[in-house]
Write a protein that holds these residues in place. Structure first.
Motif, PDB file in Angstrom:
ATOM      1  N   SER A  61       1.046  -1.177  -0.151  1.00  0.00           N
ATOM      2  CA  SER A  61      -0.303  -0.291   0.020  1.00  0.00           C
ATOM      3  C   SER A  61       0.826   0.932  -0.455  1.00  0.00           C
ATOM      4  CB  SER A  61      -0.242  -0.021   1.202  1.00  0.00           C
ATOM      5  OG  SER A  61      -1.429  -1.451   1.281  1.00  0.00           O
ATOM      6  N   LEU A  63       1.351   5.761  -0.461  1.00  0.00           N
ATOM      7  CA  LEU A  63       0.923   6.977  -1.178  1.00  0.00           C
ATOM      8  C   LEU A  63       1.839   7.931  -1.937  1.00  0.00           C
ATOM      9  CD1 LEU A  63      -1.180   9.484  -0.494  1.00  0.00           C
ATOM     10  CD2 LEU A  63       0.425   9.762   1.645  1.00  0.00           C
ATOM     11  N   THR A  84      -3.503   7.353  -3.788  1.00  0.00           N
ATOM     12  CA  THR A  84      -3.260   5.858  -2.731  1.00  0.00           C
ATOM     13  C   THR A  84      -3.570   4.782  -3.431  1.00  0.00           C
ATOM     14  OG1 THR A  84      -6.032   5.697  -2.589  1.00  0.00           O
ATOM     15  CG2 THR A  84      -3.990   6.825  -0.963  1.00  0.00           C
TER      16      THR A  84
END
Length: 334
Positions: A61, A63, A84
């Motif tokens: 994950s 950003l 994101t």
């Protein structure tokens, strides 16, 4: 800087939701806009390296922060996109990539519009692939093979069909066969004639059928084997945006004449970074960028049998131009 029509009278920070972005930014408008504006305006758009922060290493994950601004009087904007990337969202039937974009006036610093940049990103990414295909795929291309059935997949299908209306068959593969079958049904309803849509259980079995092979996955291991590409194929690589990601093997990169969307791909695309590190190709082997293709600085496809490769990682330049078109179209309609 000269004011763009409508800016001085626009309400402060309009919000354009996803449905609005999709309605005012169709591919039939966005593709010609990028085709004309990228060669003339890209050099005036400043794009610092994007920030990339890992949120959860176990799920990859991420950003991303992507700022940009223009010094050209016809493009008086500053933009920031926040993105994101959550690959495991596919299990929740949510987009793996979600984004928001904020556009400011570069003459006053006033925020002008906030956009749902998830559809903006999907639209601009697919539009870039379509533009590259216009220069790199064969004009008579009839079969599109698509690896990946996520939220970007239908946009890529529409974009490739727009740039190559000769396509009459689309074959979709996904690791989860149910997702590829569902997408096939969705596309059959959308395109009720003229194009045959099929799903594939084995990617290796269908890669060789593709005049255009497009990949939109978050794969960390190669999916496309270069030896399986047919003579004259065009390979469109969209998914990877970090050195750890890759959608094809070294053989595909070496066999093809490689173009990138922007030079930053040489540092971010796993397919290229890995090939450089292993010594199978050098940065100088990359034939050019999308802007060079659009501007006629570099020659595109040279013959019917040439294998071409286009690797895009996404860039704030295209986000700013897409946001410009969305905002000015909205202002003109109000």
């Amino acid at each position: 800087m000269a004011a763009t029509p409508g800016i001085n009278h626009a309400p402060t920070c309009v919000f354009l939701d996803g449905a609005t972005v999709r309605s005012i930014l169709p591919l039939r408008a966005l593709i010609p806009h990028l085709r004309s504006s990228l060669p003339s305006l890209s050099l005036s758009i400043h794009t610092p390296p994007r920030h990339s922060h890992t949120i959860d290493p176990s799920s990859s994950s991420t950003l991303l922060l992507m700022p940009s601004w223009s010094s050209h009087p016809s493009l008086p904007f500053i933009g920031v996109k926040l993105v994101t990337c959550f690959p495991l969202n596919s299990h929740l039937r949510l987009p793996g990539v979600q984004a928001s974009f904020l556009l400011f006036s570069s003459s006053t610093g006033v925020p002008l519009v906030s956009l749902d940049a998830t559809p903006l990103t999907l639209l601009r990414t697919s539009a870039v692939s379509a533009l590259a295909s216009l220069h790199l795929s064969r004009p008579t291309s009839s079969v599109l093979v698509l690896a990946g059935a996520g939220f970007l997949a239908p946009y890529l299908v529409r974009a490739h069909l727009f740039s190559r209306p000769s396509i009459n068959r689309v074959i979709i593969w996904n690791r989860n066969p149910d997702k590829s079958r569902d997408l096939v049904l969705e596309l059959r309803r959308e395109f009720d004639h003229g194009v045959v849509f099929d799903h594939a259980e084995d990617l290796d079995e269908v890669v060789g059928l593709g005049d255009i092979v497009s990949c939109a996955t978050s794969s960390m291991t190669p999916l496309i084997r270069g030896e399986l590409l047919k003579p004259g194929a065009h390979l469109d690589l969209v998914g990877s945006f970090s050195p750890a990601m890759k959608e094809c093997d070294d053989a595909a990169m070496v066999r093809g004449r490689v173009f990138v969307d922007f030079d930053v791909a040489l540092e971010e695309a796993g397919e290229l970074v890995g090939a450089f590190e292993r010594g199978v190709m050098a940065p100088s082997d990359v034939a050019g960028t999308l802007v060079e293709l659009l501007g006629g600085v570099k020659e595109g496809r040279r013959d019917e049998d040439e294998v071409t490769v286009f690797k895009s990682v996404g860039a704030a330049v295209v986000d700013l131009l897409a946001a410009q078109l969305a905002y000015q179209t909205y202002i003109a309609s109000t």
